[in-house]
Design an enzyme around this catalytic site. Sequence first.
Site, mmCIF file in Angstrom:
data_model
loop_
_atom_site.group_PDB
_atom_site.id
_atom_site.type_symbol
_atom_site.label_atom_id
_atom_site.label_comp_id
_atom_site.label_asym_id
_atom_site.label_seq_id
_atom_site.Cartn_x
_atom_site.Cartn_y
_atom_site.Cartn_z
ATOM 1 C CD GLU A 97 -5.060 6.442 1.283
ATOM 2 O OE1 GLU A 97 -4.411 5.407 1.031
ATOM 3 O OE2 GLU A 97 -4.594 7.380 1.946
ATOM 4 C CE1 TYR A 154 -6.465 5.111 4.213
ATOM 5 C CE2 TYR A 154 -7.641 6.712 5.556
ATOM 6 C CZ TYR A 154 -6.446 6.206 5.062
ATOM 7 O OH TYR A 154 -5.260 6.798 5.395
ATOM 8 C CG HIS A 186 0.403 6.355 -0.764
ATOM 9 N ND1 HIS A 186 -0.661 6.897 -1.447
ATOM 10 C CD2 HIS A 186 -0.115 5.828 0.376
ATOM 11 C CE1 HIS A 186 -1.785 6.697 -0.753
ATOM 12 N NE2 HIS A 186 -1.473 6.049 0.347
ATOM 13 C CG HIS A 244 0.131 8.670 -6.959
ATOM 14 N ND1 HIS A 244 -1.077 8.804 -6.319
ATOM 15 C CD2 HIS A 244 -0.015 9.332 -8.130
ATOM 16 C CE1 HIS A 244 -1.909 9.505 -7.061
ATOM 17 N NE2 HIS A 244 -1.283 9.844 -8.167
ATOM 18 C CG HIS A 296 -1.764 1.211 1.368
ATOM 19 N ND1 HIS A 296 -3.098 1.223 1.049
ATOM 20 C CD2 HIS A 296 -1.479 2.466 1.799
ATOM 21 C CE1 HIS A 296 -3.597 2.430 1.267
ATOM 22 N NE2 HIS A 296 -2.627 3.198 1.727
ATOM 23 C CD GLU A 297 1.732 3.994 3.530
ATOM 24 O OE1 GLU A 297 2.165 5.015 2.952
ATOM 25 O OE2 GLU A 297 0.606 3.955 4.036
#
Length: 711
Positions: free
Chosen positions: A527, A637, A502, A505, A498-499
């Site tokens: 998210e 979320y 980011h 991105h 998940h992180e």
Amino acid sequence: MKTADMCALRVVVCRALCSVSKPLLRMTIQNGCLISARDCCQAGNKITALRWNLTPDDIRIRTDGLINRVKAAYDDIGALQIENVSVENTLKALAHAKLDYASSLHVLDFPQYVCPSKEVRTASTEADKKLSEFDVEISMREDVFKRITALQKKLQGNLSPEEKRFLDRLVTLGKRKGLHLSKDIQEEIKRTYKLISELSIEFNQNLNEDNTFLVFSEHELGGLADSYLNGLDKEADGRYIVTLEYPHYFPLMKRCHIPETRRKMETAFHSRCKEVNTAILEKLIQLKSKAADLLGYTCYANYVLEINMAENASKVSDFLDSFYETLKPIGIKERKYILALKKRECLMKGYPFDGQINAWDLPYYMNQVEQCRFAVNKDKLIEYFPLDVVTEGLFGIYQELLGLTYTEVERAHVWHENVKLYSAQDTETGEEIGQFYLDLHPREGKYGHAACFGLQPGCRGPDGKRRLPVAAMVANFTKPRKGCPSLLQHHEVETYFHEFGHVMHELCSKTTFSEFSGTLVETDFVEVPSQMLENWVWEKEPLRRMSRHYKDGTPIPDDLLDKLIASRVANTGLMNLRQVVLGKVDQSLHTSPRADTAEVFAKHYLDILGVPATPGTNMTASFSHLVGGYDAQYYSYLWSEVYSMDIFFSRFKKEGVMNPKVGKEYRRVILEAGGSVDGMDMLKTFLGRGPCQDAFFQCKGLIKSQKTQTL
């Protein structure tokens, strides 16, 4: 899905309600001297080494210098004759000032989250406060706002789509600061914003500096594996020291079969900074309501949501209510099953049965559900996820999907010896697209969650060349110890994916303006890219690539892998209902002029989840999302997950989870665009239609009773 405590938090570096975007300063070595990213434009775009060894005095001096430099740029724009405003002297001048600020800020405010030195952390926090006040000042420059609005009226065309978006955004943000209102109201808004910023920083500082721990005997830690106990420090009398850091707290809450130990830990965890942060949070709620009222909004939530995809609090309420109605019957069934498990265990172990599920019971028995219904052996599973193997697999998957190559930067200057720096290149062209840090283990004074920090924007500089973005992933995975590497629980592997989503991105961004770089998109879209990439940790082939037994390198047995994948739907009702609880709590707090935060949380927790909050606790006092850029926006979320599931199942699952063609299209349409395009437009381009909820409910093992709706 992650709980609020486990939820991977993208740090939204926005100062209270301000419009200045803040990705982080890169310090580069040139001829043996420290130079800032601002000075690097003459040195070209190549990144050499990064320095994070500023002293408290350095931080103070650089903070003052940055403020003076950016103020001078705004003064020049504010002094222009109205009839002489142009794209060059107004729009581009503002863009350059914002880029300078975004590129020079975070070497000053990022150390408060990661630096080993408390003196430097304190200086960084003070710099953050000073810069936050300055943010309010420059975001409320009426003289600059008048020149922006004059330019908007003057220009009827001849702007690129991103230039027009930037100009329109500046006008919108100015109005949202009240710059079209009377001087008296502007001054009151400014005072309110400054106090909001100051209190928000104090709230997070209190949490970062919290070092609470509890002490237990070996008997009191019954049910925990030897590997867990061996990783704990001991008191002189042999009792174990258990902190409230994630690698200590969550395994204990899931595995310890002594109810009193779990009760003590859950009480301590949700009492962190209770007195001081409850007072701060309740003051912040009043201040935000006041600011919204001054600006003519019915509540703070409506003020915030106006520029999000959701648009207003009513739509968010309908969204959360719809999810609650769908999830409610599933949650009732899951609670009955958990209560039966608890009753049986109480009879077997001779514990008193109180006939209810307590807050300290929930993670323990949800873990039991996974073991009983899906036979997932967590003790065995963790042995197949050593951190270095997971990192190798994660890198390989992201590189193959996005067409990138990662290379570790040797002898990089970092803020702690455990931190690593990597360079990312486009595989086809060999061009460097950015750099990222990994800071993955807990230590005293460090930020306590998992987060991505944007440190430098990926946009064009004044010379027209693309600035290379830099980001940092900060996490708190278990430290390696003698004879045993860092081993990850599967949910930590999910957090990692998940992180890192980011991070990508941030690095893939190719915008013109820093205002739209990387993750600077609508908050209820931000998210989507990272949640979408969580799906790879539930697919068999990617799981094989990121796992090997830490002792002999053998793969995960097929039966264990199949059970893990099947367990994705375990506790899906309760986990998603908890997200509804937190979204409802957030909306309740930010649609009211004042609130008893502990009471609001306890009411929703009981009404929606069917579990009483532990007396004397206040979860919201450590709910950093409420002051970290997700205030009135925690619903994001769930909202984003609907979109992310649609993307994954409609494109990747259908065309191949490791299909590089789809991956590169995803990079181009979603990641490179940053915030320069509306989230809904990106979704429609990538999906070829408007988004819908089917994939979300199918993935969760739920059946939507009503006809599927688009969002």
